[in-house]
Design a protein around this motif. Structure first.
Motif, short mmCIF file in Angstrom:
data_model
loop_
_atom_site.label_atom_id
_atom_site.label_comp_id
_atom_site.label_asym_id
_atom_site.label_seq_id
_atom_site.Cartn_x
_atom_site.Cartn_y
_atom_site.Cartn_z
N LEU A 1 0.85 -1.19 0.00
CA LEU A 1 0.00 0.00 0.00
C LEU A 1 0.88 1.24 0.00
O LEU A 1 1.69 1.44 0.90
N SER A 2 0.76 2.04 -1.03
CA SER A 2 1.53 3.28 -1.06
C SER A 2 0.93 4.30 -0.11
O SER A 2 -0.20 4.14 0.35
N PHE A 3 1.69 5.31 0.19
CA PHE A 3 1.22 6.30 1.17
C PHE A 3 0.02 7.06 0.61
O PHE A 3 -0.10 7.29 -0.58
N TRP A 4 -0.91 7.41 1.50
CA TRP A 4 -2.15 8.06 1.11
C TRP A 4 -1.93 9.56 1.00
O TRP A 4 -1.42 10.20 1.90
N LYS A 5 -2.38 10.11 -0.13
CA LYS A 5 -2.22 11.53 -0.37
C LYS A 5 -3.50 12.32 -0.16
O LYS A 5 -3.48 13.54 -0.20
N SER A 6 -4.62 11.61 0.03
CA SER A 6 -5.89 12.32 0.18
C SER A 6 -6.77 11.55 1.15
O SER A 6 -6.50 10.40 1.51
N GLN A 7 -7.86 12.19 1.55
CA GLN A 7 -8.82 11.56 2.44
C GLN A 7 -9.51 10.38 1.77
O GLN A 7 -9.79 9.36 2.42
N ASP A 8 -9.78 10.49 0.48
CA ASP A 8 -10.43 9.39 -0.24
C ASP A 8 -9.57 8.15 -0.24
O ASP A 8 -10.07 7.03 -0.03
N GLN A 9 -8.28 8.30 -0.47
CA GLN A 9 -7.39 7.14 -0.47
C GLN A 9 -7.26 6.55 0.93
O GLN A 9 -7.13 5.33 1.09
N MET B 1 -15.62 -2.48 -1.73
CA MET B 1 -14.84 -1.38 -1.18
C MET B 1 -15.42 -0.03 -1.58
O MET B 1 -15.59 0.87 -0.75
N HIS B 2 -15.75 0.12 -2.86
CA HIS B 2 -16.30 1.39 -3.31
C HIS B 2 -17.71 1.62 -2.75
O HIS B 2 -18.07 2.76 -2.44
N ARG B 3 -18.50 0.55 -2.60
CA ARG B 3 -19.82 0.71 -2.03
C ARG B 3 -19.74 1.14 -0.57
O ARG B 3 -20.51 2.00 -0.10
N LEU B 4 -18.80 0.57 0.16
CA LEU B 4 -18.61 0.97 1.55
C LEU B 4 -18.20 2.43 1.66
O LEU B 4 -18.69 3.17 2.53
N GLN B 5 -17.30 2.83 0.77
CA GLN B 5 -16.85 4.21 0.81
C GLN B 5 -17.99 5.18 0.48
O GLN B 5 -18.13 6.22 1.12
N ASP B 6 -18.82 4.81 -0.51
CA ASP B 6 -19.95 5.67 -0.85
C ASP B 6 -20.96 5.75 0.29
O ASP B 6 -21.49 6.83 0.58
N GLU B 7 -21.21 4.63 0.97
CA GLU B 7 -22.14 4.65 2.10
C GLU B 7 -21.59 5.48 3.26
O GLU B 7 -22.33 6.17 3.95
N TYR B 8 -20.27 5.41 3.45
CA TYR B 8 -19.65 6.19 4.51
C TYR B 8 -19.78 7.69 4.23
O TYR B 8 -20.13 8.48 5.13
N LYS B 9 -19.53 8.08 2.96
CA LYS B 9 -19.67 9.49 2.62
C LYS B 9 -21.11 9.95 2.71
O LYS B 9 -21.40 11.06 3.19
N GLU B 10 -22.03 9.11 2.27
CA GLU B 10 -23.44 9.49 2.32
C GLU B 10 -23.92 9.63 3.75
O GLU B 10 -24.69 10.54 4.07
N ALA B 11 -23.45 8.75 4.63
CA ALA B 11 -23.86 8.84 6.04
C ALA B 11 -23.32 10.10 6.70
O ALA B 11 -23.99 10.71 7.55
N ASN B 12 -22.12 10.54 6.31
CA ASN B 12 -21.56 11.75 6.89
C ASN B 12 -22.20 13.02 6.35
O ASN B 12 -22.20 14.05 7.02
#
Length: 454
Positions: free
Chosen positions: A270-278, A312-323
């Motif tokens: 895993l490369s280092f994360w440059k953004s909140q999305d990553q 993974m993408h569905r989880l991320q979308d649900e997390y953003k929608e919940a916030n």
């Protein structure tokens, strides 16, 4: 008939040639004739035959190099002109890889301003330029993948239209005693048929059989079981592993993971994360990987790499929608129940779906036109990993329940507009859930009146 022609072998004498051409009203064709830019006869060296495509592309690019084009103009010219020159040929024939690579190099040189007399630095490789614009690329087509996609489209057309003339000709020549999906390579096959079989491989990778009577399905070789890897059953003598195919490599933006050749452990890079999305995607990746490992070792059930990516993408979308949803938006929503027509019973159906465990809970509440509750029920099921399947299954099971209670006039209301639309259209026979939709339509005829609403 002016565009038609017939080719004779050297064994046919001149008298028979003349009589046949006179009876059919067409002329004799030659080996070097072409139709719509494609040759009629092929030899062993296809690269030489299709060299005209490369020359045409080179002339088009060289003619545009002297023009003063902006970066957007160059990209538009490549997408609309340069990559469209060979589109017609690609949907009929599998072009050689070396030729496709040379054509890609010509386009890449034009993109960065290189000519025959001067060379400029290519700041990004071709694979990056073929990525979507949403991922930072230029949206160019990978010519080899584009070629296979067009051939797969032709093969899918043959599946959908078995009464067409081209299907009848191909069946009489190459698979007279079997089905289209069982057709294989043979001796003396044409280059067209060999190219179509390359498109068949793409269809087999993304397709799955629908079980009707089971006569056309090879149980061990065909893809027909949804919840298993590759949609194929595991032979009794096979030992399940996370990915039995061996080494796999999945690239997802800045994320990659690897499976050991023995399938015993995963090495994650895993490369280092440059953004909140990553960062969010990285945590989703770790969770899905650990959950998949537990499913494999405790339940002998695991998900493929493509399923993990979607999860993974569905989880991320649900997390953003919940916030993004505030408390006022959650508590201020008011659902108004609409009464059905007189003497009609209304069934409100819904389901709760957990994609990670494959568990759903089907629910229903029946009310008459006065709003009086007739009954309510719930049911739990496992190993269902698609939300649309859940909606169809919920409607199907509640129709069967309405038959048990001997209802005559009913109205089914669901919150899934896509499911209701597919049921009301009563078509799309190649849909994945066509069999379940057909069962719903057959149960519909049991009632005096049955309507679907959303």
């Amino acid at each position: 008939m002016s565009k038609s022609g017939i080719h004779f072998s050297s064994n046919v004498d001149a008298a028979n040639k003349e009589s046949i051409m006179f009876a059919l009203g067409i002329r004799s064709s030659f080996a070097n004739d072409a139709y719509l830019g494609m040759p009629l006869m092929f030899g062993c060296n296809q690269r030489t035959i299709f060299k005209k495509l490369k020359d045409c592309l080179h002339l088009k690019v060289e003619g545009s190099c002297n023009q003063f084009l902006s970066q957007s103009g160059i990209i538009l010219l490549i997408q609309a002109v340069a990559q469209a020159i060979s589109a017609y040929v690609m949907q009929c024939f599998k072009l050689p890889k070396t030729l496709l690579h040379e054509m890609e190099m010509i386009i890449a040189k034009f993109r960065w301003g290189s000519t025959s007399s001067r060379w400029k630095i290519h700041w990004k490789n071709w694979l990056f330029l073929c990525c979507s614009k949403l991922d930072g690329g230029a949206g160019f087509k990978d010519l080899e993948s584009f070629n296979l996609a067009l051939l797969a489209r032709q093969w899918w057309r043959l599946i959908q239209k078995p009464s067409s003339l081209v299907f009848q000709v191909l069946r009489a020549r190459y698979f007279p005693h079997t089905s289209l999906m069982r057709a294989r390579h043979g001796n003396g096959e044409s280059f067209l048929w060999a190219s179509l079989l390359e498109g068949k491989k793409v269809v087999e990778m993304g397709g799955r059989w629908k079980v009707v009577d089971g006569c056309s399905i090879d149980v061990w070789r065909d893809s027909w079981i949804r919840k298993l890897p590759n949609y194929k059953p595991i032979p009794p003598d096979a030992t399940p592993t996370p990915l039995k195919a061996g080494f796999a490599n999945l690239m997802l933006g800045m994320l990659s993971w690897f499976v050991h050749s023995e399938g015993q452990f995963w090495e994650m890079a895993l490369s280092f994360w440059k953004s909140q999305d990553q960062l969010e995607l990285g945590f989703m990746f770790y969770w899905c990987s650990w959950n998949n490992r537990n499913l494999c070792f405790h339940k002998l059930f695991w998900r493929t790499s493509s399923d993990l990516v979607l999860t993974m993408h569905r989880l991320q979308d649900e997390y953003k929608e919940a916030n993004n949803v505030s408390h006022s938006q959650v508590w201020n929503r008011v659902m108004v129940w609409e009464a059905p027509p007189v003497d009609t019973d209304k069934l409100n159906v819904d389901a709760t779906f957990c994609a990670f465990r494959g568990v759903i809970v089907l629910g229903v509440m029946a009310q008459n036109f006065r709003g009086e509750v007739l009954f309510s029920a719930a049911e739990r099921r496992w190993h269902i990993i698609d939300s649309l399947h859940v909606e169809f299954l919920t409607i199907h099971q509640r129709l069967r329940l309405a038959i048990v209670f001997a209802y005559r006039d009913i109205q089914i209301e669901s919150d899934c507009l896509l499911a209701v639309t597919k049921i009301c259209k009563k078509r799309d026979s190649f849909s994945e859930w066509y069999g379940l939709v057909q069962d719903i339509l057959e149960l519909e005829h049991v009632f005096f009146s049955c309507n679907f609403a959303c």
